[in-house]
Design a protein around this motif. Structure first.
Motif, PDB file in Angstrom:
ATOM      1  N   LEU A 219       0.824  -1.202   0.000  1.00 17.83           N
ATOM      2  CA  LEU A 219       0.000   0.000   0.000  1.00 17.83           C
ATOM      3  C   LEU A 219       0.861   1.256   0.000  1.00 17.83           C
ATOM      4  O   LEU A 219       0.562   2.237  -0.705  1.00 17.83           O
ATOM      5  CB  LEU A 219      -0.937  -0.008   1.205  1.00 17.83           C
ATOM      6  CG  LEU A 219      -1.898   1.182   1.319  1.00 17.83           C
ATOM      7  CD1 LEU A 219      -2.770   1.304   0.074  1.00 17.83           C
ATOM      8  CD2 LEU A 219      -2.745   1.066   2.575  1.00 17.83           C
ATOM      9  N   ASP A 220       1.936   1.258   0.776  1.00 17.47           N
ATOM     10  CA  ASP A 220       2.850   2.400   0.797  1.00 17.47           C
ATOM     11  C   ASP A 220       3.415   2.676  -0.597  1.00 17.47           C
ATOM     12  O   ASP A 220       3.572   3.832  -1.003  1.00 17.47           O
ATOM     13  CB  ASP A 220       4.010   2.141   1.760  1.00 17.47           C
ATOM     14  CG  ASP A 220       3.595   2.204   3.222  1.00 17.47           C
ATOM     15  OD1 ASP A 220       2.484   2.699   3.506  1.00 17.47           O
ATOM     16  OD2 ASP A 220       4.390   1.759   4.075  1.00 17.47           O
ATOM     17  N   THR A 221       3.700   1.600  -1.324  1.00 12.92           N
ATOM     18  CA  THR A 221       4.266   1.739  -2.665  1.00 12.92           C
ATOM     19  C   THR A 221       3.247   2.348  -3.622  1.00 12.92           C
ATOM     20  O   THR A 221       3.569   3.234  -4.418  1.00 12.92           O
ATOM     21  CB  THR A 221       4.736   0.367  -3.176  1.00 12.92           C
ATOM     22  OG1 THR A 221       5.635  -0.211  -2.226  1.00 12.92           O
ATOM     23  CG2 THR A 221       5.455   0.506  -4.513  1.00 12.92           C
ATOM     24  N   VAL A 222       2.006   1.869  -3.538  1.00 17.41           N
ATOM     25  CA  VAL A 222       0.940   2.420  -4.376  1.00 17.41           C
ATOM     26  C   VAL A 222       0.743   3.906  -4.086  1.00 17.41           C
ATOM     27  O   VAL A 222       0.611   4.733  -5.005  1.00 17.41           O
ATOM     28  CB  VAL A 222      -0.380   1.647  -4.149  1.00 17.41           C
ATOM     29  CG1 VAL A 222      -1.540   2.359  -4.845  1.00 17.41           C
ATOM     30  CG2 VAL A 222      -0.254   0.220  -4.663  1.00 17.41           C
ATOM     31  N   LYS A 223       0.745   4.260  -2.811  1.00 24.21           N
ATOM     32  CA  LYS A 223       0.578   5.663  -2.427  1.00 24.21           C
ATOM     33  C   LYS A 223       1.725   6.521  -2.960  1.00 24.21           C
ATOM     34  O   LYS A 223       1.510   7.665  -3.386  1.00 24.21           O
ATOM     35  CB  LYS A 223       0.494   5.786  -0.907  1.00 24.21           C
ATOM     36  CG  LYS A 223      -0.811   5.261  -0.322  1.00 24.21           C
ATOM     37  CD  LYS A 223      -0.803   5.381   1.206  1.00 24.21           C
ATOM     38  CE  LYS A 223      -2.128   4.908   1.806  1.00 24.21           C
ATOM     39  NZ  LYS A 223      -2.114   4.997   3.287  1.00 24.21           N
ATOM     40  N   MET A 224       2.944   5.975  -2.948  1.00 31.82           N
ATOM     41  CA  MET A 224       4.094   6.709  -3.460  1.00 31.82           C
ATOM     42  C   MET A 224       3.926   7.010  -4.942  1.00 31.82           C
ATOM     43  O   MET A 224       4.141   8.142  -5.391  1.00 31.82           O
ATOM     44  CB  MET A 224       5.378   5.907  -3.235  1.00 31.82           C
ATOM     45  CG  MET A 224       6.641   6.549  -3.798  1.00 31.82           C
ATOM     46  SD  MET A 224       8.093   5.473  -3.657  1.00 31.82           S
ATOM     47  CE  MET A 224       7.684   4.189  -4.867  1.00 31.82           C
ATOM     48  N   PHE A 225       3.526   5.976  -5.730  1.00 32.66           N
ATOM     49  CA  PHE A 225       3.328   6.186  -7.162  1.00 32.66           C
ATOM     50  C   PHE A 225       2.250   7.250  -7.415  1.00 32.66           C
ATOM     51  O   PHE A 225       2.406   8.120  -8.269  1.00 32.66           O
ATOM     52  CB  PHE A 225       2.924   4.878  -7.846  1.00 32.66           C
ATOM     53  CG  PHE A 225       4.005   3.826  -7.845  1.00 32.66           C
ATOM     54  CD1 PHE A 225       5.353   4.159  -7.818  1.00 32.66           C
ATOM     55  CD2 PHE A 225       3.671   2.473  -7.907  1.00 32.66           C
ATOM     56  CE1 PHE A 225       6.333   3.195  -7.832  1.00 32.66           C
ATOM     57  CE2 PHE A 225       4.642   1.502  -7.926  1.00 32.66           C
ATOM     58  CZ  PHE A 225       5.984   1.853  -7.876  1.00 32.66           C
ATOM     59  N   TYR A 226       1.137   7.153  -6.674  1.00 30.62           N
ATOM     60  CA  TYR A 226       0.030   8.091  -6.851  1.00 30.62           C
ATOM     61  C   TYR A 226       0.468   9.525  -6.522  1.00 30.62           C
ATOM     62  O   TYR A 226       0.207  10.468  -7.281  1.00 30.62           O
ATOM     63  CB  TYR A 226      -1.150   7.683  -5.963  1.00 30.62           C
ATOM     64  CG  TYR A 226      -2.310   8.649  -6.044  1.00 30.62           C
ATOM     65  CD1 TYR A 226      -3.227   8.595  -7.091  1.00 30.62           C
ATOM     66  CD2 TYR A 226      -2.461   9.652  -5.070  1.00 30.62           C
ATOM     67  CE1 TYR A 226      -4.273   9.496  -7.169  1.00 30.62           C
ATOM     68  CE2 TYR A 226      -3.507  10.558  -5.152  1.00 30.62           C
ATOM     69  CZ  TYR A 226      -4.407  10.472  -6.203  1.00 30.62           C
ATOM     70  OH  TYR A 226      -5.434  11.378  -6.289  1.00 30.62           O
ATOM     71  N   THR A 227       1.134   9.676  -5.385  1.00 37.39           N
ATOM     72  CA  THR A 227       1.557  11.011  -4.947  1.00 37.39           C
ATOM     73  C   THR A 227       2.560  11.621  -5.909  1.00 37.39           C
ATOM     74  O   THR A 227       2.474  12.815  -6.248  1.00 37.39           O
ATOM     75  CB  THR A 227       2.174  10.919  -3.535  1.00 37.39           C
ATOM     76  OG1 THR A 227       1.202  10.389  -2.633  1.00 37.39           O
ATOM     77  CG2 THR A 227       2.634  12.276  -3.045  1.00 37.39           C
TER      78      THR A 227
END
Length: 236
Positions: A219-227
């Protein structure tokens, strides 16, 4: 030791502020440095840096490397460096730049009671020669550059395990896993029985991630890509 590790972590670097931070965090048992790291940190006065580093590490083991290429001058430098403190190990490269073996010098220095850290070791033959040359009553470190071995596509674990079996004849000699590339290397080195592993400040920071649930990391990785996409202002 965090995470039930038996291996000692040695901080590798030449930034005195990082040394102090590593010591105060209570994660490391010693320190290493070398001329390349010192140059990257802008060190110009070797001895002044060394004495500042010795104050920073407060009596913990620390290795300083000779920088001559002729064995006579290496020996002079090694004996001088050894006078800087009881916690000092003198780093001697396994050969000079002409591929001439340092083993005779290692034997002389160890016989004289100098605590050595033999560096740039990559082969079992080198480990065997160094082990034979060491004075069994004097502490020493053999630094095998497992990370550089891995860079060639070879698995360093069998080599490190073999090195340990050779070094058993000199119980005061410790095997150091040098040049780690990732946090996993700490656990590999610990599992195969290495006594020490050098770690950079970047790897030390990753210890906080040990055991983190992988779904949380996903989830942290997905949030990083989105941000990052939003911050870049991407549009389609």
């Amino acid at each position: 030791m965090p995470h039930d590790l038996k291996i000692d972590l040695y901080a590798d670097g030449a930034d005195v502020r990082d040394m102090v931070a590593a010591r105060e965090a209570g994660l490391v048992k010693g320190f290493t440095t070398n001329p390349t790291l010192m140059r990257k940190c802008g060190v110009t006065d070797y001895e002044a840096f060394a004495h500042e580093a010795l104050q920073a590490v407060s009596g913990m083991p620390i290795s300083f490397e000779v920088f001559a290429d002729e064995f006579e001058e290496m020996e002079r430098q090694a004996k001088l460096i050894a006078t800087w403190g009881q916690s000092v190990y003198v780093k001697i490269p396994i050969t000079n730049t002409r591929a001439e073996s340092s083993v005779p010098l290692i034997g002389r220095l160890s016989a004289a009671g100098v605590k050595l850290n033999i560096t740039a070791v990559l082969t079992i033959e080198q480990v065997r020669a160094v082990t034979a040359a060491l004075n069994g009553s004097v502490p020493a470190i053999i630094s095998v550059f497992a990370g550089r071995i891995a860079d060639t596509g070879r698995d360093p674990v069998p080599i490190m395990t073999h090195a340990l079996s050779i070094m058993r004849e000199k119980p005061k000699a410790q095997l150091l896993w040098a040049s780690p590339r990732e946090l996993l290397n700490i656990f590999q080195a610990d599992a195969c029985g290495c006594h020490i592993i050098t770690v950079t400040s970047d790897i030390l920071k990753k210890l906080a991630m040990v055991g983190k649930p992988l779904d949380e990391l996903s989830l942290d990785t997905v949030k990083m890509f989105y941000t990052d996409a939003a911050a870049a202002g991407f549009r389609l």
